[in-house]
Write an enzyme that holds these catalytic residues in place. Sequence first.
Site, mmCIF file in Angstrom:
data_model
loop_
_atom_site.group_PDB
_atom_site.id
_atom_site.type_symbol
_atom_site.label_atom_id
_atom_site.label_comp_id
_atom_site.label_asym_id
_atom_site.label_seq_id
_atom_site.Cartn_x
_atom_site.Cartn_y
_atom_site.Cartn_z
ATOM 1 N N GLY B 129 -4.786 3.528 6.666
ATOM 2 C CA GLY B 129 -5.909 2.973 7.509
ATOM 3 C C GLY B 129 -5.534 3.764 9.049
ATOM 4 N N LYS B 200 -3.143 6.008 -3.070
ATOM 5 C CA LYS B 200 -2.631 6.489 -1.901
ATOM 6 C C LYS B 200 -1.177 7.391 -2.313
ATOM 7 C CE LYS B 200 -4.970 3.012 0.632
ATOM 8 N NZ LYS B 200 -4.838 1.268 1.243
#
Lengths: 402, 402
Positions: B129, B200
């Site tokens: 993020g 990720k």
Amino acid sequence: MINIAILGFGVVGGGVADLITNNKKEVEELGGDSINIKYILDLRDFPDSPFADRVIHDYSVIANDPEIDTVIEVMGGSHPAYEFTVEALRKGKNVISSNKEVVANFGDEFMRIAEEAGVCYRFEAAVGGGIPVLSPIISCVRQNKITEVRGILNGTTNYILTKMFTFGDSFDNALADAQARGYAERNPDADILGIDACRKIAILGALVSGRLVPTDKIHTEGITKVRHEDVIAAEKLGMKIKLLGRCVVTPDGLYIMVAPFMLTSDSALSCVSGVYNAVEVVGEPIKSVMFYGPGAGAGPTASAVVGDLMEIMRSGRNCAIPVMVKDEGSALSFDGFKCRTYIAMKGGCMGCVADAFGEAKAISADGEIAFLTEEMSEAEINAAVSKLESKGIEILSRIRLL
Amino acid sequence: MINIAILGFGVVGGGVADLITNNKKEVEELGGDSINIKYILDLRDFPDSPFADRVIHDYSVIANDPEIDTVIEVMGGSHPAYEFTVEALRKGKNVISSNKEVVANFGDEFMRIAEEAGVCYRFEAAVGGGIPVLSPIISCVRQNKITEVRGILNGTTNYILTKMFTFGDSFDNALADAQARGYAERNPDADILGIDACRKIAILGALVSGRLVPTDKIHTEGITKVRHEDVIAAEKLGMKIKLLGRCVVTPDGLYIMVAPFMLTSDSALSCVSGVYNAVEVVGEPIKSVMFYGPGAGAGPTASAVVGDLMEIMRSGRNCAIPVMVKDEGSALSFDGFKCRTYIAMKGGCMGCVADAFGEAKAISADGEIAFLTEEMSEAEINAAVSKLESKGIEILSRIRLL
């Protein structure tokens, strides 16, 4: 091939030479070129070092060698680091520094000269050792409205406070242990009085605000007054005590300080133990991000220094750090800074406390009275404390809450 | 002035438009130019939005507008994000993405095309993020010999595990709570099965090794099998259980995985609670650094997207991320991965355990037998488990130690 010179062959200088040698493949791939350590400047000789033949004692050889592209200043102290840096920049050489003292005192001037000369002045290693802090603040965070940068900026004091919490040590015992392990100097003043952290928060504040506050305008307290009783009180409150550097950015200016703070376990910084450092940036809309790692040591610090070199090799002037301006007027009077405060005192009673402070929350403590104030300004707290003292009450501790 | 287009006007797209508008001063100072949001592509209309007049439904308008400098792809999903990205890059536009799925699947291809076209493809927001991760890894850490990158890469699962630890919740209750708070989707599979974290870690592994491992070659376990009893056992050991993505770099290739791990309190990652994310990089000589913050949310994610835009505006192609190559051969067989493992079982006795595992350390557990193995390879553990199962012993849990 680029030629570099290292000023100072101590722990960090040795680490830089080792990293460039040991990680030759990584460094050349990333930097896009090979690196030749042409000179190492030191007062001493190092006949047994593999770099013995690069060691010189005369700085003018480096300054006057047009082949030297970048000078790595890892000597520490303000002088002659200041003079060497100015000369190198004026002669069109990039300069990289791990020296927080010289950056905090003269960083604005160096960056101005670097801009005029079309070269880079970088100093990632000056704050947080190996932790990437300066680069990500500039490259990844500055688009936010930053309201605060704060951190645990000194590993020695964090080690001492961690020992006091984990093992119930007194300050003196914890300091002696830190000295025995080589974490604290024989003269530990720069650490325990907050001087080292003060330089680092000056630099961090300048990075987020563009304004470099002179260190003598930064409210600076060390950890020498933190008592075992305060540790117990903090534990009862589910809190820890950490020495924080804080630069709070307001529309009117900066509240910039170094002092012990009590932190709740909600705070990411409360988890940072031992000799580790961490820097937290708070802003909108990012909320809060934290960078964590070893704040000192040859290897980590060398990693940050060589990281700067990589950036210069990849990006040249494009990686320049935005210029900061020295500006003592930007530091607001600490009197106006507001927070809750923990206070312990001998004598008196909670009635006197209410009389002086208004609302306050009592904390159980052995043989002393301890309480938390509501949010009050420093000036208000000072006035209330004076009121108690005028009644013969002794203030034992006063620690702010984050 | 530079013109940009935003693909997708959901939570992140809205956050990006808000940040560019609200932080106009910060953004223009840092980027060195003003930014015009010329188009926002979405299937829907937004008549009440201040950006209503920029909303279009036809991508070809964006692709064929030579004024568009940078396309911000925040739509999510592989298609049509893939096609839109390829077309934009081929037409000489920079592309910024927050879309981990498309980066994990096609990032190598996008970066090749971007290089050919002389533009940038960046994706800071795809991992962690708002936390600066990709930029500092490339700019500040890659000069190290990196031995591992690992992290808590999914806020939903970390929230669930934190609830199970702090409040003794069962997995099902903690999931229901996460759903009630909007942290988990109604169909939570992408989170709880580890799929999101898998994408990720593929991206992080590629950044440190240059090799993008296809997600189907990554050993991926979620948190659905973590039991209340395992939480109790971990607590007795002074440990926590966290869902980690790990990419261990060896001279022979990568061990890359997503799975729950037990962590001692020494590990910086063990402190990361709730919906926060963190990424730790381990290497020499830096030792270990960690980046911590909000792993999701409109504001933080927008901060990372706009941070990429700032880098492109400041540095152009100089800020290009080093090209990664898709390489399934670089992932080593998980059978060879070695670690200590916690195992709980029903039936049998410590004698059977010793017979199957050799040395093992018993842990007290109610109504079941639990123990920690010595360091063993996955293949060895599998063989020992089979040996127990062949005796009718039921394996209740198997969680690796970091």
